[in-house]
Design a protein around this motif. Structure first.
Motif, PDB file in Angstrom:
ATOM      1  N   MET A 187       0.840  -1.202   0.000  1.00  0.00           N
ATOM      2  CA  MET A 187       0.000   0.000   0.000  1.00  0.00           C
ATOM      3  C   MET A 187       0.876   1.254   0.000  1.00  0.00           C
ATOM      4  O   MET A 187       1.931   1.285   0.623  1.00  0.00           O
ATOM      5  CB  MET A 187      -0.897   0.028   1.242  1.00  0.00           C
ATOM      6  N   PRO A 188       0.439   2.312  -0.756  1.00  0.00           N
ATOM      7  CA  PRO A 188       1.225   3.536  -0.750  1.00  0.00           C
ATOM      8  C   PRO A 188       1.146   4.225   0.603  1.00  0.00           C
ATOM      9  O   PRO A 188       0.263   3.952   1.414  1.00  0.00           O
ATOM     10  CB  PRO A 188       0.536   4.380  -1.843  1.00  0.00           C
ATOM     11  N   SER A 200       0.305   6.921   3.366  1.00  0.00           N
ATOM     12  CA  SER A 200      -0.933   7.679   3.535  1.00  0.00           C
ATOM     13  C   SER A 200      -0.709   9.141   3.170  1.00  0.00           C
ATOM     14  O   SER A 200       0.279   9.749   3.588  1.00  0.00           O
ATOM     15  CB  SER A 200      -1.425   7.586   4.977  1.00  0.00           C
ATOM     16  N   ALA A 213      -6.984   9.105  -0.442  1.00  0.00           N
ATOM     17  CA  ALA A 213      -5.932   8.119  -0.681  1.00  0.00           C
ATOM     18  C   ALA A 213      -6.167   7.476  -2.039  1.00  0.00           C
ATOM     19  O   ALA A 213      -7.249   6.957  -2.312  1.00  0.00           O
ATOM     20  CB  ALA A 213      -5.943   7.067   0.421  1.00  0.00           C
ATOM     21  N   ASP A 253      -4.832   4.510  -4.270  1.00  0.00           N
ATOM     22  CA  ASP A 253      -4.035   3.292  -4.307  1.00  0.00           C
ATOM     23  C   ASP A 253      -3.819   2.920  -5.768  1.00  0.00           C
ATOM     24  O   ASP A 253      -4.718   2.410  -6.438  1.00  0.00           O
ATOM     25  CB  ASP A 253      -4.751   2.169  -3.563  1.00  0.00           C
ATOM     26  N   GLY A 280      -3.804  -1.106  -6.531  1.00  0.00           N
ATOM     27  CA  GLY A 280      -4.917  -1.929  -6.057  1.00  0.00           C
ATOM     28  C   GLY A 280      -6.019  -2.052  -7.093  1.00  0.00           C
ATOM     29  O   GLY A 280      -5.779  -2.061  -8.305  1.00  0.00           O
ATOM     30  N   ALA A 318       0.238  10.593  -4.516  1.00  0.00           N
ATOM     31  CA  ALA A 318       0.256   9.174  -4.872  1.00  0.00           C
ATOM     32  C   ALA A 318       1.472   8.813  -5.723  1.00  0.00           C
ATOM     33  O   ALA A 318       1.988   7.691  -5.648  1.00  0.00           O
ATOM     34  CB  ALA A 318      -1.029   8.810  -5.606  1.00  0.00           C
TER      35      ALA A 318
END
Length: 364
Positions: free
Chosen positions: A1-2, A4, A11, A13, A16, A45
């Motif tokens: 997961m990136p 936060s 957020a 992702d 994902g 991101a």
């Protein structure tokens, strides 16, 4: 997961579920002029991706690889939307790969932005260098367009062998785009009291022959590099009269000409003047079309990787900005273009996967 993002930012992702990425983008309101928050979220991101160089210019974000490849490809998409009409936050229907995201911008064009982001995260060692451009102010007047501004101020950021604009195309390739021209035709008469109409000359009635000529006009179908573009010339607006008891002495009809990309601006204007010969007209706006560029080897390679056949683009898109720089460009993105700006705008998950997977095959 990136990592936060700041609490105030959504957020995103990038590695994902594509549908959830699109949902997060749609739920981040970004009506033209209010793109800072979505630009901040995209920047947050992308910052952890050390294979990309990031450049922020206003609310335009450029992310690019610098691997010294022989060719460079631009993937571009705008982050702004037309005004919201009770369709944010988004809703999702269906299950699995049959899900559909509904909401403002889902089709035009946050579905394309989601694909850009997923590709940017997935390709650390692409076969061609990549430039991802996320730009603002596409849905308003051209003078504010972020891609156009970068083209004027930092043309080096647009330099490429090929460009893909991820506007909605039902996940099929649409080459080039039509040009568009607007003209105002002015009809004049003599004002008079409507109770004594014979003492005047009705300018609105004088528009009749013009409208008849436009209605009878048969627009051409023009083949350009194997694609057939359908032209069109239509009255799109009419204005005249000052009161309910006055014979109008002036009437203005706005005419829109959509022309194939085999014509330049001068040729398009000459054709409008030929069709409307005898009428007083003024050209008020023009945007040059873009040739498909599908005769270039890199374009043929793209089509082979994507599969299917190319289609003409009906309408004008920012591919024309690349064409003006002699960069061949195509439209290829998720979503049905007929749903762009519609209150029931939506984008199918299947289109997201089709576009992402095709680009990964070609660029990987």
């Amino acid at each position: 997961m990136p990592a936060s993002p700041p609490e105030s930012l959504p957020a995103l992702d990038l590695t994902g579920d594509l549908t959830e990425l699109l949902v997060a983008l749609v739920d981040t309101e970004s009506v033209s002029g209010d793109e800072a928050r979505i630009a901040d979220a995209i920047q947050a991101a992308l910052e952890p991706l050390d294979h990309l160089e990031l450049i922020r210019d206003g609310d335009v974000l450029v992310a690019r690889t610098q691997l010294g490849r022989a060719e460079r490809v631009v993937l571009a998409g705008h982050t702004d939307t037309v005004p919201i009409a009770g369709n944010v936050p988004s809703t999702t229907t269906g299950k699995g790969d049959d899900r559909v995201v509904h909401g403002r911008g889902s089709c035009d064009m946050k579905g394309g932005v989601a694909v850009q982001l997923a590709v940017a995260a997935a390709l650390r060692e692409p076969a061609r260098d990549l430039t991802f451009i996320f730009y603002d102010h596409e849905e308003v007047e051209a003078s504010l367009n972020g891609l156009a501004r970068i083209g004027r101020e930092r043309p080096d950021l647009l330099a490429a062998s090929f460009a893909v604009l991820l506007e909605p195309t039902n996940a099929r390739v649409e080459g080039g785009c039509q040009g568009t021209m607007r003209a105002e035709v002015t009809l004049t008469g003599v004002a008079a009291h409507s109770a004594r109409s014979w003492m005047g000359s009705n300018a609105i009635h004088a528009a009749g022959p013009l409208l008849e000529r436009l209605a009878a006009h048969t627009s051409a179908q023009v083949e350009v590099e194997g694609l057939v573009y359908r032209e069109g010339m239509n009255a799109v607006r009419i204005a005249g009269g000052i009161a309910g008891n006055v014979i109008p002495d002036r009437c203005v009809v706005e005419v829109n000409y959509r022309f194939a990309p085999d014509k330049d601006d001068a040729q398009a204007e000459a054709y409008v003047r030929e069709v409307l010969d005898g009428f007083d007209l003024e050209i008020t706006d023009v945007a040059t079309g873009a040739r498909p560029g599908l005769d270039r080897p890199i374009a043929a390679d793209f089509l082979a990787a994507v599969g299917g056949e190319a289609h003409p683009k009906f309408g004008w898109t920012d591919v024309a900005r690349f064409s003006a720089l002699d960069i061949p460009a195509v439209n290829f993105g998720p979503g049905d273009p007929s749903k762009a700006h519609a209150d029931d705008e939506f984008c199918p998950t299947a289109d997201l996967h089709t576009c992402r997977d095709a680009l990964l095959r070609w660029l990987g």
